[in-house]
Scaffold this motif. Structure first.
Motif, PDB file in Angstrom:
ATOM      1  N   UNK A 273       0.986  -1.121  -0.068  1.00 39.86           N
ATOM      2  CA  UNK A 273       0.182  -0.048  -0.136  1.00 39.86           C
ATOM      3  C   UNK A 273       0.714   1.106   0.093  1.00 39.86           C
ATOM      4  N   UNK A 274       0.633   2.718  -0.900  1.00 45.70           N
ATOM      5  CA  UNK A 274       1.336   3.557  -0.808  1.00 45.70           C
ATOM      6  C   UNK A 274       0.339   4.686  -0.677  1.00 45.70           C
ATOM      7  N   UNK A 275       0.732   5.488   0.453  1.00 44.45           N
ATOM      8  CA  UNK A 275      -0.498   6.940   0.257  1.00 44.45           C
ATOM      9  C   UNK A 275      -0.620   7.621  -0.904  1.00 44.45           C
ATOM     10  N   UNK A 276      -1.269   8.242  -1.161  1.00 43.81           N
ATOM     11  CA  UNK A 276      -1.432   9.031  -2.343  1.00 43.81           C
ATOM     12  C   UNK A 276      -0.371  10.360  -1.710  1.00 43.81           C
ATOM     13  N   UNK A 277      -0.457  10.578  -0.577  1.00 40.12           N
ATOM     14  CA  UNK A 277       0.099  11.368  -0.131  1.00 40.12           C
ATOM     15  C   UNK A 277       1.957  11.249  -0.991  1.00 40.12           C
ATOM     16  N   UNK A 278       2.567   9.565  -0.997  1.00 42.32           N
ATOM     17  CA  UNK A 278       3.548   9.530  -1.779  1.00 42.32           C
ATOM     18  C   UNK A 278       4.312  11.032  -2.474  1.00 42.32           C
ATOM     19  N   UNK A 279       5.573  10.911  -2.084  1.00 34.80           N
ATOM     20  CA  UNK A 279       6.149  12.328  -2.912  1.00 34.80           C
ATOM     21  C   UNK A 279       6.636  11.501  -4.857  1.00 34.80           C
ATOM     22  N   UNK A 280       6.354  12.323  -5.204  1.00 36.29           N
ATOM     23  CA  UNK A 280       6.880  11.583  -7.023  1.00 36.29           C
ATOM     24  C   UNK A 280       7.936  11.506  -7.100  1.00 36.29           C
ATOM     25  N   UNK A 281       8.501  10.804  -7.955  1.00 32.78           N
ATOM     26  CA  UNK A 281      10.225   9.893  -8.011  1.00 32.78           C
ATOM     27  C   UNK A 281       9.999   8.966  -7.974  1.00 32.78           C
TER      28      UNK A 281
END
Length: 148
Positions: free
Chosen positions: A140-148
């Motif tokens: 699971x990855x938060x929608x707040x994950x930094x791009x890249x």
């Protein structure tokens, strides 16, 4: 060619030692089977409308390889299959079901390259090896994950 036309669905083919045992394992885990594409040579796992994994009998899988040998995933890794989880809370029940059905948990590496994201509450996942030796990550990855 428009690159957005590629990758709208994924069909992954993996070898299995025993189609019936693979069917039993994944059914026990709770993954739906697409009977239209399953037979004595293959079991079709429908993870979502866009993600299908075909587990193919080793001899049948080999027929697509033009003479290349079929890798033994117990001896060497050729891929890690990572599937997203819709919520952090859905990771543990899925992996726990896989472990109860005969999978083996793979603990995070030390150091864990994703630890900073885990500590920040932006990522959570667990990894297991299925009875055929294929490694799966449920993450699971938060929608707040930094791009890249």
């Amino acid at each position: 060619m428009d690159q957005s036309d590629i990758g709208t669905s994924m069909y992954l083919n993996l070898p299995t030692q025993d189609v019936a045992a693979a069917r039993e394992f994944w059914t026990t885990v709770g993954v739906p089977i697409s009977e239209d594409y399953s037979d004595e040579n293959a079991v079709s796992l429908s993870f979502s409308p866009h993600v299908t994994v075909m587990l193919l009998a080793r001899d049948f899988y080999a027929s697509f390889l033009q003479g290349k040998p079929v890798a033994d995933p117990h001896a060497a890794s050729g891929a890690i299959v990572a599937l997203d989880a819709q919520s952090k809370e859905s990771v543990d029940p899925f992996v726990d079901a896989a472990l109860a059905a005969g999978a083996t948990e793979v603990p995070p590496g030390d150091p864990n390259p994703a630890q900073e994201m885990v500590d920040a509450g932006l990522m959570y996942g667990r990894t297991f090896t299925d009875p055929d030796g294929h490694q799966w990550e449920i993450i699971w990855m938060s929608s707040e994950m930094p791009e890249g």
